[in-house]
Scaffold this motif. Structure first.
Motif, mmCIF file in Angstrom:
data_model
loop_
_atom_site.group_PDB
_atom_site.id
_atom_site.type_symbol
_atom_site.label_atom_id
_atom_site.label_comp_id
_atom_site.label_asym_id
_atom_site.label_seq_id
_atom_site.Cartn_x
_atom_site.Cartn_y
_atom_site.Cartn_z
ATOM 1 N N LEU A 366 0.845 -1.192 0.000
ATOM 2 C CA LEU A 366 0.000 0.000 0.000
ATOM 3 C C LEU A 366 0.883 1.246 0.000
ATOM 4 N N PHE A 367 0.810 2.016 -1.074
ATOM 5 C CA PHE A 367 1.598 3.240 -1.181
ATOM 6 C C PHE A 367 0.811 4.412 -0.615
ATOM 7 N N VAL A 368 1.500 5.249 0.146
ATOM 8 C CA VAL A 368 0.833 6.354 0.840
ATOM 9 C C VAL A 368 1.543 7.682 0.596
ATOM 10 N N GLY A 369 2.318 7.754 -0.482
ATOM 11 C CA GLY A 369 3.021 9.000 -0.772
ATOM 12 C C GLY A 369 3.451 9.056 -2.214
ATOM 13 N N TYR A 370 3.994 10.188 -2.605
ATOM 14 C CA TYR A 370 4.412 10.435 -3.983
ATOM 15 C C TYR A 370 5.520 9.469 -4.392
ATOM 16 N N VAL A 402 -2.906 2.127 -3.790
ATOM 17 C CA VAL A 402 -2.535 3.474 -3.357
ATOM 18 C C VAL A 402 -3.653 4.007 -2.480
ATOM 19 N N LEU A 403 -3.310 4.524 -1.322
ATOM 20 C CA LEU A 403 -4.310 5.155 -0.471
ATOM 21 C C LEU A 403 -4.550 6.558 -1.025
ATOM 22 N N PRO A 404 -5.719 6.811 -1.619
ATOM 23 C CA PRO A 404 -5.926 8.064 -2.355
ATOM 24 C C PRO A 404 -5.889 9.286 -1.454
ATOM 25 N N GLY A 405 -5.269 10.321 -1.998
ATOM 26 C CA GLY A 405 -5.303 11.608 -1.316
ATOM 27 C C GLY A 405 -4.313 11.774 -0.193
ATOM 28 N N VAL A 406 -3.611 10.704 0.186
ATOM 29 C CA VAL A 406 -2.639 10.846 1.269
ATOM 30 C C VAL A 406 -1.355 11.413 0.683
ATOM 31 N N SER A 407 -1.117 12.654 0.892
ATOM 32 C CA SER A 407 0.089 13.294 0.390
ATOM 33 C C SER A 407 0.478 14.411 1.328
#
Length: 534
Positions: A366-370, A402-407
């Motif tokens: 699960l990706f949580v960043g750019y 990808v966890l959307p919007g987590v940036s």
């Protein structure tokens, strides 16, 4: 009185801008490039020993990572930044130095076997000590005199603990110019950190554009619910959730979400499921987050702490520091969540966890960043079928999400909102810190839709702040040879993987064939493997 763009010009990383005013010379940021290097960067125009100051927006390595090298090369000026940034740099730059040392040791072992020349690390721990001794912590919202020609003020922009936009007043020959560097602007309504604060005015503005061509989800994502759902699905399958997470900032944010998931019992049937933070740097950074001045935190985090609740700690949290601790994680068959650096999967312990889990269809990443172009994280998101880790080809069977919007970065609208917080428009807005097409499109948007005068510079562009004119405008020099070599290597590697997948497909389709055929095929494949391993 001039400003020359050196790094993060039509690129996302490697932030560096050179300032000269009167007889003083300095830099705003001096960061490492990460991911694909697109353009040749101009060097600092003077020897580091001639620099008087550095103004540092925040501690991320793409903004601060080359400061120890600057010291190694003779810089003896002062570095002005926030107190939290000083604390974070102390651990992040030491971690970076250790990586440089380990990389040099690995290359020297190879050189010794092949007869190659020895290499030195980019910098060492003594260089980190040297640059840390030159750091001067500055409070937010207070004007600080750097020297006779320069004064500054830091404003919290909510990207990372201690991150700041820097207002700079420059004085030369009785004239004054004011320029503001946005640094990296944070996302609104993020946990732990305050929302970005506004700057009221500046004649010139340098603004980042990492997400300058896209919007985060219009509907506010319920991060806690979405994260809980993905954890539930993976643990139900008996797999592990691997979260590649930047050790400083993103890891603490994920812990904040996980604490709430545990508190509300949103994951059913798995008790106090284990959560591992497998990064010595992340463990140290978490301690800084917990011990920092609470004025750096948002109101919700402060309220939790006043109520005696640790906002990033919970039952089932395990901190992994040693290599033995890290190895034991994958030896434990219990389904678990693993937070590990680096966030883009290009280095660090997360690569070991990917090796142990990418081939497992029950696990998830699960990706949580750019994810910058050219990084392993970006390749996985783009759907690559197999990857090479530690000289071993690993099939990608795990769920990639990808966890959307987590940036940690503001999106296009967030950048516009921050920019429109100025009481009057800057005379000229310089757009940097974005991919080439993103920086150009954001600059065009500012001009065509909002009436700003905007410009996206390439490395080497020099602007005279007194005259309000460009001394030098560059077009940017693409790294063609290296890019072509990289493209060819990627194509050949893809062909190799495709050939291997075809062979694997034939093997799997061979069930039921005569035993003599199976035996002959196996022997031929083993012969080929023996040849390739030599």
């Amino acid at each position: 009185m001039k400003m020359t763009f050196l790094g993060a010009a039509h690129e996302v990383t490697g932030s560096c801008t050179y300032l000269e005013v009167g007889d003083k010379k300095g830099l705003v940021d001096y960061g490492m490039e990460q991911g694909k290097d697109l353009f040749e960067n101009e060097p600092i125009p003077v020897p580091p020993s001639e620099l008087d100051f550095v103004l540092l927006t925040h501690a991320h390595i793409d903004h601060a990572g080359l400061l120890p090298l600057l010291f190694k090369q003779g810089f003896r000026g002062s570095v002005y930044t926030s107190s939290a940034t000083v604390q974070l740099c102390d651990i992040m730059l030491r971690d970076s130095a250790n990586i440089q040392i380990q990389e040099a040791e690995w290359q020297n072992r190879r050189a010794k076997r092949s007869g190659g020349d020895p290499v030195e690390p980019l910098y060492g721990l003594e260089d980190v000590d040297g640059i840390m001794a030159r750091m001067i912590p500055c409070p937010y919202d207070k004007i600080v005199q750097v020297n006779d020609c320069v004064s500054i003020r830091l404003t919290d922009v909510g990207h990372l603990l201690g991150s700041a936009a820097i207002e700079i007043w420059l004085h030369e020959d009785g004239q004054e110019r004011k320029i503001c560097f946005s640094g990296d602007i944070g996302n609104r309504d993020q946990p732990i950190l305050r929302d970005p604060m506004f700057v009221s005015d500046a004649q010139y503005l340098v603004i980042e554009s990492t997400y300058g061509d896209r919007l985060h989800s219009e509907t506010r994502v319920d991060y806690v619910t979405e994260l809980a759902r993905r954890i539930q699905e993976t643990l139900d399958r008996g797999g592990n959730v691997i979260i590649p997470s930047f050790a400083v900032g993103r890891t603490q944010e994920m812990l904040y979400f996980l604490r709430e998931i545990k508190e509300r019992e949103l994951v059913k049937g798995h008790g106090a499921f284990p959560v591992y933070v497998d990064s010595p740097l992340a463990v140290e950074a978490t301690g800084i987050f917990l011990q920092c001045d609470t004025s750096f935190l948002d109101e919700e985090a402060q309220e939790l702490m006043r109520a005696g609740v640790n906002p990033i700690w919970f039952e089932g949290l395990e901190l992994s520091v040693s290599k033995n601790d890290s190895q034991a994680i994958n030896e434990n068959p219990t389904p678990k969540v693993i937070l590990s650096a680096s966030g883009m999967c290009d280095a660090g312990r997360v690569r070991h966890h990917l090796k142990h889990n990418l081939w497992r269809p029950e696990s998830s990443v699960l990706f949580v960043g750019y994810q910058a172009e050219g990084t392993l994280g970006r390749l996985l998101i783009d759907g690559v079928k197999s990857v090479k880790l530690f000289d071993e080809l690993i099939e990608v069977n795990a769920s990639i999400d990808v966890l959307p919007g987590v940036s940690g970065h503001a999106d296009k609208q967030g950048l516009l909102d921050w920019l429109q917080g100025f009481e009057r428009k800057p005379e000229l807005v310089f757009v940097n810190h974005g991919d080439p097409e993103v920086a150009d499109s954001f600059a065009a948007c500012l001009e065509q839709e909002y009436g700003y005068r905007a410009y996206a510079p390439y490395s080497g562009t020099c602007f005279d702040l007194l005259r309000g004119e460009f001394d030098v405008e560059t077009e940017g020099r693409a790294i063609e040879r290296r890019a072509a070599a990289s493209t060819k290597a990627a194509r050949l590697y893809g062909e190799l993987v495709a050939a291997g997948e075809r062979l694997l497909k034939l093997c799997r389709a061979a069930e039921g064939r005569p035993n003599k055929d199976l035996s002959r095929w196996a022997k031929e494949i083993l012969k080929l493997a023996d040849i390739l391993e030599k």
